[in-house]
Design a protein around this motif. Structure first.
Motif, mmCIF file in Angstrom:
data_model
loop_
_atom_site.group_PDB
_atom_site.id
_atom_site.type_symbol
_atom_site.label_atom_id
_atom_site.label_comp_id
_atom_site.label_asym_id
_atom_site.label_seq_id
_atom_site.Cartn_x
_atom_site.Cartn_y
_atom_site.Cartn_z
ATOM 1 N N UNK A 46 6.464 13.754 2.910
ATOM 2 C CA UNK A 46 7.304 14.908 2.602
ATOM 3 C C UNK A 46 8.453 15.036 3.607
ATOM 4 N N UNK A 47 8.164 14.755 4.866
ATOM 5 C CA UNK A 47 9.190 14.845 5.900
ATOM 6 C C UNK A 47 10.196 13.710 5.787
ATOM 7 N N UNK A 48 9.721 12.515 5.458
ATOM 8 C CA UNK A 48 10.613 11.364 5.358
ATOM 9 C C UNK A 48 11.561 11.471 4.164
ATOM 10 N N UNK A 49 11.064 11.957 3.029
ATOM 11 C CA UNK A 49 11.854 11.962 1.792
ATOM 12 C C UNK A 49 12.713 13.203 1.599
ATOM 13 N N UNK A 50 12.594 14.160 2.498
ATOM 14 C CA UNK A 50 13.399 15.369 2.391
ATOM 15 C C UNK A 50 14.878 15.061 2.678
ATOM 16 N N UNK A 51 15.842 15.553 1.850
ATOM 17 C CA UNK A 51 15.635 16.338 0.624
ATOM 18 C C UNK A 51 15.365 15.441 -0.575
ATOM 19 N N UNK A 52 14.483 15.902 -1.428
ATOM 20 C CA UNK A 52 14.144 15.128 -2.616
ATOM 21 C C UNK A 52 15.089 15.462 -3.766
ATOM 22 N N UNK A 53 15.201 14.538 -4.683
ATOM 23 C CA UNK A 53 15.983 14.782 -5.897
ATOM 24 C C UNK A 53 15.216 15.783 -6.761
ATOM 25 N N UNK A 54 15.893 16.811 -7.217
ATOM 26 C CA UNK A 54 15.280 17.861 -8.028
ATOM 27 C C UNK A 54 15.824 17.787 -9.456
ATOM 28 N N UNK A 55 15.231 18.535 -10.383
ATOM 29 C CA UNK A 55 15.775 18.535 -11.751
ATOM 30 C C UNK A 55 17.243 18.930 -11.826
ATOM 31 N N UNK A 56 17.674 19.801 -10.930
ATOM 32 C CA UNK A 56 19.073 20.241 -10.959
ATOM 33 C C UNK A 56 20.029 19.184 -10.420
ATOM 34 N N UNK A 57 19.537 18.293 -9.559
ATOM 35 C CA UNK A 57 20.394 17.241 -9.001
ATOM 36 C C UNK A 57 20.128 15.883 -9.635
ATOM 37 N N UNK A 58 19.207 15.855 -10.586
ATOM 38 C CA UNK A 58 18.857 14.589 -11.232
ATOM 39 C C UNK A 58 19.931 14.166 -12.223
ATOM 40 N N UNK B 128 0.829 -1.206 0.000
ATOM 41 C CA UNK B 128 0.000 0.000 0.000
ATOM 42 C C UNK B 128 0.865 1.258 0.000
ATOM 43 N N UNK B 129 1.863 1.274 0.828
ATOM 44 C CA UNK B 129 2.718 2.459 0.939
ATOM 45 C C UNK B 129 3.454 2.768 -0.354
ATOM 46 N N UNK B 130 3.834 1.739 -1.084
ATOM 47 C CA UNK B 130 4.513 1.942 -2.369
ATOM 48 C C UNK B 130 3.643 2.760 -3.318
ATOM 49 N N UNK B 131 2.368 2.430 -3.385
ATOM 50 C CA UNK B 131 1.442 3.147 -4.270
ATOM 51 C C UNK B 131 1.191 4.567 -3.780
ATOM 52 N N UNK B 132 1.056 4.730 -2.456
ATOM 53 C CA UNK B 132 0.785 6.060 -1.899
ATOM 54 C C UNK B 132 1.975 6.989 -2.133
ATOM 55 N N UNK B 133 3.179 6.496 -1.920
ATOM 56 C CA UNK B 133 4.383 7.312 -2.140
ATOM 57 C C UNK B 133 4.501 7.702 -3.609
ATOM 58 N N UNK C 155 12.408 11.838 -12.817
ATOM 59 C CA UNK C 155 12.479 12.482 -11.506
ATOM 60 C C UNK C 155 11.705 11.676 -10.461
ATOM 61 N N UNK C 156 10.529 11.204 -10.838
ATOM 62 C CA UNK C 156 9.745 10.388 -9.909
ATOM 63 C C UNK C 156 10.483 9.107 -9.558
ATOM 64 N N UNK C 157 11.062 8.464 -10.568
ATOM 65 C CA UNK C 157 11.783 7.216 -10.343
ATOM 66 C C UNK C 157 12.933 7.398 -9.355
ATOM 67 N N UNK C 158 13.644 8.518 -9.480
ATOM 68 C CA UNK C 158 14.781 8.774 -8.587
ATOM 69 C C UNK C 158 14.350 9.021 -7.155
ATOM 70 N N UNK C 159 13.093 9.441 -6.957
ATOM 71 C CA UNK C 159 12.619 9.765 -5.606
ATOM 72 C C UNK C 159 11.816 8.651 -4.951
ATOM 73 N N UNK C 160 11.526 7.579 -5.686
ATOM 74 C CA UNK C 160 10.747 6.483 -5.086
ATOM 75 C C UNK C 160 11.459 5.141 -5.194
#
Length: 359
Positions: free
Chosen positions: A179-191, A67-72, A95-100
């Motif tokens: 949002x709190x758990x994944x911070x900092x997220x990968x951004x376009x500039x760091x992708x 369930x959490x995989x889909x929610x994230x 970008x999504x792939x790099x963050x999940x």
């Protein structure tokens, strides 16, 4: 007897299990969310390997992980869609792939210390977590496939999110925790792209053939890439095929980039050399032309054009004087010879002398 010994071992393991009340407080400190159902939270941190043989997978975190995989995935996709309105679908997907992916979630688990609460029966897991912790130091944001990630770390992040979503029954509250758990997220500039993708794109750009040699990996753990007929990238890693593949691709990419840059520098050197030789040849041709009057006067000591005219006049007069046509006289500049037939000629000579003297 054997089953009984396993149950005894399981009870001994559970003696070290963190108290569920303490667990609720610890997770509240990390996420800002307080669970109303402590048993749901305990399930989120219980690996299937920890359960006794007579228990089924519904008591482990596996369903919460699903369930959490889909929610994230939904949260990250929505966040990127809203934050980057001008980003193309292809870049949004990367970008999504790099963050999940597993590495990103495992980093989150390690950062917040969630692995401390995991109940498991995997003897090698602690060493794997330690190795992962040391490896990611080299890659502050993401290694993009170069680091071996313990799957259990990513699993507990997903199961925790799934448990929060069920316990809170609130999308907004769940999104705050993610949002709190994944911070900092990968951004376009760091992708960055996966090394395999980068290598294939580079070969395609320069029209180079590429071949993957992986048949020996099950026995040797070796992955190789052949580019343009030469083995240019190699890596050895037995534990995980994907890591070996990515490391070999990264090795090949770095070496290919260096090779192409060296070729470009050599080509530029050849061009500069050609231009220099052409310029030098032009200078030599220019130096071979007739020098100017000033250069004649300075370099050769020869008379300039005006001096040459004056010298020619002097030579003509001297010749005529020596031949008897003209003679000097103290009372005047010149005295004309008394011979009548030659009077006109002498007069002409006198006129020329006078013209020269006054000029």
């Amino acid at each position: 007897m054997e089953v009984q010994s396993k149950r005894i071992r399981a009870r001994i393991q559970r003696s070290d299990e963190i108290d569920v009340v303490v667990l609720v407080e610890k997770i509240k400190e990390i996420t800002g969310y307080e669970f109303r159902n402590p048993n749901l939270l305990r399930q989120a941190f219980t690996a299937h390997s920890y359960l006794e043989d007579d228990k089924n997978e519904t008591d482990s975190y596996e369903r919460l992980e699903y369930l959490g995989d889909s929610v994230i995935g939904y949260f990250v996709a929505f966040h990127h869609y809203s934050t980057y309105p001008d980003l193309s679908v292809g870049k949004l997907t990367k970008l999504r792939s790099a963050n999940v992916d597993g590495e990103k979630l495992a980093r989150a688990a390690l950062k917040h210390g969630l692995h401390r609460f995991l109940n498991h029966n995997k003897p090698m897991l602690e060493a794997q977590i330690k190795q992962f912790e040391e490896a990611i130091v080299q890659y502050p944001i993401h290694s993009f496939g170069l680091v071996d990630t313990p799957k259990a770390l990513a699993d507990i992040v997903e199961s925790l999110v799934g448990a929060v979503h069920l316990d809170s029954n609130s999308v907004d509250r769940t999104f705050q925790v993610i949002d709190k758990l994944l911070e900092p997220m990968v951004t376009p500039s760091t992708l960055s792209s996966n090394p395999v993708s980068m290598l294939f794109e580079l070969c395609q750009k320069h029209k180079l053939s590429i071949e993957v040699l992986s048949r020996s990996w099950p026995k040797t753990g070796v992955f190789e890439y052949v580019v343009g007929g030469d083995v240019i990238g190699r890596a050895e890693y037995r534990s995980k095929r994907l890591v070996a593949k990515s490391r070999a691709a990264a090795d090949a990419y770095d070496k290919l980039v260096a090779k192409l840059e060296a070729q470009n520098r050599q080509e530029q050197t050849n061009i500069d050399k050609t231009h220099s030789e052409a310029a030098q040849s032009g200078d030599e041709e220019q130096n071979g032309e007739e020098p100017t009057c000033a250069s004649k006067e300075i370099t050769s000591g020869e008379p300039n054009r005006e001096e040459q005219i004056e010298n020619d006049k002097d030579d003509n007069i001297k010749s005529e004087v020596q031949s008897g046509d003209v003679q000097t006289n103290n009372s005047s500049y010149y005295s004309v010879h008394s011979s009548a037939p030659r009077t006109k000629k002498v007069a002409d000579v006198v006129n020329r002398i006078w013209t020269w003297l006054v000029s």
